[in-house]
Design an enzyme around this catalytic site. Sequence first.
Site, PDB file in Angstrom:
ATOM      1  N   GLU A   1      34.103  39.070  46.949  1.00  0.00           N
ATOM      2  CA  GLU A   1      34.937  37.865  46.851  1.00  0.00           C
ATOM      3  C   GLU A   1      34.842  37.093  48.171  1.00  0.00           C
ATOM      4  O   GLU A   1      34.845  37.685  49.242  1.00  0.00           O
ATOM      5  CB  GLU A   1      36.401  38.266  46.589  1.00  0.00           C
TER       6      GLU A   1
ATOM      7  N   LYS B   1      38.968  32.863  38.632  1.00  0.00           N
ATOM      8  CA  LYS B   1      40.036  33.869  38.777  1.00  0.00           C
ATOM      9  C   LYS B   1      41.256  33.453  37.959  1.00  0.00           C
ATOM     10  O   LYS B   1      41.782  32.354  38.135  1.00  0.00           O
ATOM     11  CB  LYS B   1      40.389  34.006  40.252  1.00  0.00           C
TER      12      LYS B   1
ATOM     13  N   CYS C   1      39.199  40.456  41.883  1.00  0.00           N
ATOM     14  CA  CYS C   1      40.208  41.125  42.716  1.00  0.00           C
ATOM     15  C   CYS C   1      41.560  41.334  42.035  1.00  0.00           C
ATOM     16  O   CYS C   1      41.743  42.273  41.282  1.00  0.00           O
ATOM     17  CB  CYS C   1      40.333  40.377  44.042  1.00  0.00           C
TER      18      CYS C   1
HETATM   19  N1  LIG Z   1      42.010  38.845  46.984  1.00  0.00           N
HETATM   20  C1  LIG Z   1      42.982  39.366  46.272  1.00  0.00           C
HETATM   21  O1  LIG Z   1      43.175  39.027  45.110  1.00  0.00           O
HETATM   22  C2  LIG Z   1      43.800  40.396  46.981  1.00  0.00           C
HETATM   23  C3  LIG Z   1      44.537  41.335  46.053  1.00  0.00           C
HETATM   24  C4  LIG Z   1      45.327  42.355  46.782  1.00  0.00           C
HETATM   25  O2  LIG Z   1      45.187  42.573  47.969  1.00  0.00           O
HETATM   26  C5  LIG Z   1      46.297  43.138  45.999  1.00  0.00           C
HETATM   27  O3  LIG Z   1      46.985  43.967  46.614  1.00  0.00           O
HETATM   28  O4  LIG Z   1      46.395  42.971  44.782  1.00  0.00           O
END
Ligand SMILES: NC(=O)CCC(=O)C(=O)O
Length: 269
Positions: free
Chosen positions: A46, A116, A157
């Site tokens: 990412e 996303k 993520c």
């Molecule tokens: N870049 C993200 O989406 C971070 C996600 C994250 O750290 C989490 O704890 O969930």
Amino acid sequence: MAPSKLKIALLQLDSFPTKQAAIANAFTQIRSAAKDNGAKLVILPECWNSTYSADEFGRAAERIPGGETSVALANTAKELGIWLVGGTYPEVDAGKVHNTCAVFGPQGEFVGKYRKMHLFDMDIPGICTFSESSVLTPGQEFLTFSVEGLNVGIGICYDQRFPEFAAIHRQLGTDFLIFPSAFDTYTGPMHFELIARARALDNSMFVALCAPARDTSKDYVAYGYSTLAGEHPEMLVVDLDLTLLEDIKKKIPVLKQKRNDVYELVRKK
Ligand SMILES: NC(=O)CCC(=O)C(=O)O
């Protein structure tokens, strides 16, 4: 007949002061993954070519496809004849900014993009405060595609925290769910690997997480720890044994034992 193995590479990339330097480094690593290590599918993290910061998304955003990074990724995929999951980089479209993953095929063709869907808004005072939704627009659509007979899906993520997201991918036929990621250093040690394993187990699918290497000079320090990695820059080359999934699905047939007469998961878009 579909091959029983697929060699994939996850590139846990270092950060660089400029987009051009990040792109140049990524291409060295992608070439090495494909040429020296035989990877057929290469995955980037990412926000690998811009700072992961709400202030920076708009400034770094480009068109997908057609922008600088997409053109460079498409050319590299074509040159090497590989599938390239381009991690994420900020996209601008009709005045809106998205955190987007673009995918390119072995002829350099644009396979599709995934924006996303679940934006990372977290407020743990003094530890981690981030608001993607203050600047980004969430995506509405799923992305799936086939690589040598393997059904692949993309999440980004924070999406992995939502079991329904992976369960919808299971409904769509996804057998390998890839998450370009950049977990933070607080939740990362507690949740990153655990969530990936949970999603894989719930849905009888492969799950891969590809994160940037840790850079403690940044405001947002990414955890690192792509699937099977540590916190430093690394290239992970893995043979996915595609027969394993069919074997598991037969031996532990939970997917066939859902009680859709009692409960149901509904995809609305
Ligand atoms: N870049 C993200 O989406 C971070 C996600 C994250 O750290 C989490 O704890 O969930």
